[in-house]
Write a protein that holds these residues in place. Sequence first.
Motif, PDB file in Angstrom:
ATOM      1  N   GLU A 177       0.388  -1.607  -0.089  1.00 23.70           N
ATOM      2  CA  GLU A 177       0.009  -0.078  -0.075  1.00 23.70           C
ATOM      3  C   GLU A 177       1.006   1.281  -0.002  1.00 23.70           C
ATOM      4  O   GLU A 177       0.573   2.178  -0.679  1.00 23.70           O
ATOM      5  N   LEU A 178       1.702   1.062   0.612  1.00 26.88           N
ATOM      6  CA  LEU A 178       3.068   2.150   0.761  1.00 26.88           C
ATOM      7  C   LEU A 178       3.505   2.714  -0.641  1.00 26.88           C
ATOM      8  O   LEU A 178       3.572   3.551  -0.999  1.00 26.88           O
ATOM      9  N   VAL A 179       4.024   1.118  -1.467  1.00 27.85           N
ATOM     10  CA  VAL A 179       3.656   1.551  -2.788  1.00 27.85           C
ATOM     11  C   VAL A 179       2.933   1.996  -3.433  1.00 27.85           C
ATOM     12  O   VAL A 179       3.340   3.465  -4.437  1.00 27.85           O
ATOM     13  N   LYS A 180       1.966   1.271  -3.264  1.00 26.90           N
ATOM     14  CA  LYS A 180       0.564   2.257  -4.363  1.00 26.90           C
ATOM     15  C   LYS A 180       0.607   3.531  -4.243  1.00 26.90           C
ATOM     16  O   LYS A 180       0.112   4.319  -5.441  1.00 26.90           O
ATOM     17  N   GLU A 181       0.784   3.918  -2.620  1.00 25.71           N
ATOM     18  CA  GLU A 181       0.634   5.478  -1.846  1.00 25.71           C
ATOM     19  C   GLU A 181       1.813   6.741  -3.091  1.00 25.71           C
ATOM     20  O   GLU A 181       1.754   7.284  -2.588  1.00 25.71           O
ATOM     21  N   SER A 182       2.411   5.477  -3.252  1.00 31.58           N
ATOM     22  CA  SER A 182       3.747   6.773  -4.082  1.00 31.58           C
ATOM     23  C   SER A 182       4.762   7.300  -2.654  1.00 31.58           C
ATOM     24  O   SER A 182       5.087   7.956  -2.798  1.00 31.58           O
ATOM     25  N   THR A 183       4.250   6.420  -1.269  1.00 29.24           N
ATOM     26  CA  THR A 183       5.659   6.510  -0.580  1.00 29.24           C
ATOM     27  C   THR A 183       7.081   6.548  -0.573  1.00 29.24           C
ATOM     28  O   THR A 183       7.858   6.871  -0.367  1.00 29.24           O
ATOM     29  N   PHE A 184       6.597   5.596  -1.761  1.00 28.39           N
ATOM     30  CA  PHE A 184       8.401   4.617  -1.574  1.00 28.39           C
ATOM     31  C   PHE A 184       8.117   4.167  -2.758  1.00 28.39           C
ATOM     32  O   PHE A 184       6.603   3.932  -3.813  1.00 28.39           O
ATOM     33  N   ASN A 185       9.310   3.963  -3.729  1.00 30.37           N
ATOM     34  CA  ASN A 185       9.496   4.063  -5.439  1.00 30.37           C
ATOM     35  C   ASN A 185      10.309   3.199  -5.117  1.00 30.37           C
ATOM     36  O   ASN A 185      11.675   3.350  -4.660  1.00 30.37           O
ATOM     37  N   ILE A 186       9.644   2.264  -5.996  1.00 31.06           N
ATOM     38  CA  ILE A 186      10.784   1.037  -5.818  1.00 31.06           C
ATOM     39  C   ILE A 186      11.679   0.624  -7.107  1.00 31.06           C
ATOM     40  O   ILE A 186      12.427  -0.062  -7.931  1.00 31.06           O
ATOM     41  N   THR A 187      11.261   1.681  -8.239  1.00 26.84           N
ATOM     42  CA  THR A 187      12.930   1.893  -8.913  1.00 26.84           C
ATOM     43  C   THR A 187      13.317   2.623  -8.353  1.00 26.84           C
ATOM     44  O   THR A 187      14.806   2.454  -9.010  1.00 26.84           O
ATOM     45  N   LEU A 188      13.711   3.052  -6.870  1.00 25.32           N
ATOM     46  CA  LEU A 188      14.880   3.681  -5.981  1.00 25.32           C
ATOM     47  C   LEU A 188      15.576   2.621  -5.682  1.00 25.32           C
ATOM     48  O   LEU A 188      14.981   2.143  -4.820  1.00 25.32           O
ATOM     49  N   LYS A 189      16.916   3.027  -5.966  1.00 26.78           N
ATOM     50  CA  LYS A 189      17.639   1.823  -4.836  1.00 26.78           C
ATOM     51  C   LYS A 189      17.216   1.613  -3.376  1.00 26.78           C
ATOM     52  O   LYS A 189      17.539   0.983  -2.157  1.00 26.78           O
ATOM     53  N   SER A 190      17.736   2.478  -3.208  1.00 22.79           N
ATOM     54  CA  SER A 190      17.372   3.387  -1.700  1.00 22.79           C
ATOM     55  C   SER A 190      16.104   2.609  -1.547  1.00 22.79           C
ATOM     56  O   SER A 190      15.620   1.629  -0.232  1.00 22.79           O
ATOM     57  N   ASP A 191      14.878   2.970  -2.079  1.00 25.32           N
ATOM     58  CA  ASP A 191      13.472   2.328  -1.691  1.00 25.32           C
ATOM     59  C   ASP A 191      13.444   0.718  -1.469  1.00 25.32           C
ATOM     60  O   ASP A 191      12.780   0.190  -0.856  1.00 25.32           O
ATOM     61  N   GLU A 192      14.020   0.380  -2.637  1.00 23.93           N
ATOM     62  CA  GLU A 192      14.153  -1.359  -2.803  1.00 23.93           C
ATOM     63  C   GLU A 192      14.283  -1.651  -1.991  1.00 23.93           C
ATOM     64  O   GLU A 192      14.117  -3.119  -0.980  1.00 23.93           O
ATOM     65  N   THR A 193      15.677  -1.434  -1.313  1.00 24.02           N
ATOM     66  CA  THR A 193      16.646  -2.436  -0.258  1.00 24.02           C
ATOM     67  C   THR A 193      15.777  -2.007   1.694  1.00 24.02           C
ATOM     68  O   THR A 193      15.374  -3.439   1.940  1.00 24.02           O
ATOM     69  N   LEU A 194      15.168  -1.085   1.375  1.00 25.74           N
ATOM     70  CA  LEU A 194      14.161  -1.273   3.214  1.00 25.74           C
ATOM     71  C   LEU A 194      13.097  -1.838   2.616  1.00 25.74           C
ATOM     72  O   LEU A 194      12.489  -2.759   3.559  1.00 25.74           O
ATOM     73  N   LEU A 195      12.338  -1.732   1.593  1.00 25.27           N
ATOM     74  CA  LEU A 195      11.331  -2.507   1.666  1.00 25.27           C
ATOM     75  C   LEU A 195      11.556  -4.419   1.449  1.00 25.27           C
ATOM     76  O   LEU A 195      11.175  -5.028   1.554  1.00 25.27           O
ATOM     77  N   THR A 196      12.592  -4.769   0.695  1.00 22.56           N
ATOM     78  CA  THR A 196      13.567  -5.846   0.853  1.00 22.56           C
ATOM     79  C   THR A 196      13.629  -6.630   2.124  1.00 22.56           C
ATOM     80  O   THR A 196      13.652  -7.668   2.608  1.00 22.56           O
ATOM     81  N   GLU A 197      14.600  -5.561   2.904  1.00 19.38           N
ATOM     82  CA  GLU A 197      14.758  -5.980   4.312  1.00 19.38           C
ATOM     83  C   GLU A 197      13.664  -5.747   5.052  1.00 19.38           C
ATOM     84  O   GLU A 197      13.427  -7.065   5.419  1.00 19.38           O
ATOM     85  N   LEU A 198      12.181  -5.359   5.157  1.00 19.79           N
ATOM     86  CA  LEU A 198      11.390  -5.467   5.689  1.00 19.79           C
ATOM     87  C   LEU A 198      10.411  -6.735   6.030  1.00 19.79           C
ATOM     88  O   LEU A 198       9.650  -7.606   6.482  1.00 19.79           O
ATOM     89  N   ALA A 199       9.853  -6.664   4.284  1.00 18.79           N
ATOM     90  CA  ALA A 199       9.843  -8.200   3.991  1.00 18.79           C
ATOM     91  C   ALA A 199      10.454  -9.151   4.280  1.00 18.79           C
ATOM     92  O   ALA A 199       9.770 -10.681   4.859  1.00 18.79           O
ATOM     93  N   THR A 200      12.203  -9.302   4.278  1.00 15.95           N
ATOM     94  CA  THR A 200      12.717 -10.758   4.717  1.00 15.95           C
ATOM     95  C   THR A 200      12.412 -10.800   5.855  1.00 15.95           C
ATOM     96  O   THR A 200      12.359 -12.216   6.548  1.00 15.95           O
ATOM     97  N   ILE A 201      12.544  -9.558   6.909  1.00 18.19           N
ATOM     98  CA  ILE A 201      12.237 -10.194   8.223  1.00 18.19           C
ATOM     99  C   ILE A 201      10.793 -10.643   8.930  1.00 18.19           C
ATOM    100  O   ILE A 201      11.006 -11.483   9.485  1.00 18.19           O
ATOM    101  N   LYS A 202      10.042 -10.426   7.778  1.00 22.67           N
ATOM    102  CA  LYS A 202       8.403 -10.480   8.075  1.00 22.67           C
ATOM    103  C   LYS A 202       8.383 -11.900   7.407  1.00 22.67           C
ATOM    104  O   LYS A 202       8.003 -12.655   8.250  1.00 22.67           O
TER     105      LYS A 202
END
Length: 363
Positions: A177-202
């Motif tokens: 939902e945060l990606v859909k709301e454009s809070t984070f942009n998965i085309t940016l390496k910074s946003d991709e790294t954070l989202l990947t780590e959070l999903a990995t922990i879950k």
Amino acid sequence: MAFSVFRSFSQFLILLISLFYFSGAVEEVVVIYAPESIKFLSEESVRSSYLGDIFSSMFGYTIRSNIEWHSLAEVSPWKRPEALVVLELHGFDTKVDLPLEGTKFLLENVGDLSNQYDLTAHRTNERFFGKSPVMLHMDLSDELHDAKIAQPVLLKSVPADPKKRLQMALNDPELGELVKESTFNITLKSDETLLTELATIKEFLKALSSHKSEIRDGTPDIYWLKISGLEPIVSVYGQDSFQFREALRLLRQIIAEVKSTMRNIYDDNLVISVIKTNSITLPLGHKGRKLLEVTSTETPVYVNTYNLAPEYDPMFPIVFAMLLFVSLLLILSLLGVSMAMWNMDPGKDSIIYRMTSQRMKKD
């Protein structure tokens, strides 16, 4: 008079400068949960090179290095925790802070945190060889092939490829939902790294929960997770951005999930620690602490206010056991020789008669 005023002003100026540096340094170790067997006596600062010994002491291991850190009370090996969870957070290099509840220690980072995991894991392997304790050191933004090779059953549901774990983040209700709301942009390496780590922990927490009965085997387990997604978020968006505030909220939320899930798995018998660290090996906090020390010329003396026994050499129990058993062996040997001589037959055909006779035998 003028000299004393100037001296007081100089000390005040030094204190202000040191506080300025210290305010920008939030590197610290926070023990957010520990069982009753783990007790801290103070909150003195700790060097990163001591962490391996400190974590080993929490497991009740006898450490060989004499570290200059006295905040941890002695832990009984019969009441040791069953697991150690360490969250290594990167990106706390300026005024970035993440308030957490727990016992806090200022960190003097000299850049050797990965070695501290190796030291603790090596000692655990030595003591529990053949019992296969769970030991995982994972950089959550990188590939996880080594971790999956070490624990193929436990990490079966966690993809090794970061791209697949990013897709898991997009499928997550909150992160997606945060990606859909454009809070984070998965085309940016910074946003991709954070989202990947959070999903990995879950996903990692789900995997541990589903294998609870398998990992609770009586041997201590170590989970060291490296999270570096906050640092690029600060670099791209800045500290005043909405994305940065959301990243802090998500990190605080995921830390709470780790704490709740791991306490449930290990029935509250574990240590959970968060290391907030910087990518620079000599942080401003180290400099600020040195400036504070300028105001005093006296060497701080450690005062034992808890009526504890004095420290003893780690080799003491070994030397004591050697002396004890050697002494027992000598005593038993002397007793056996004495009994044999006491019961020896001093007849005329014995060697005693021959050696003590005063006249020669005649044929």
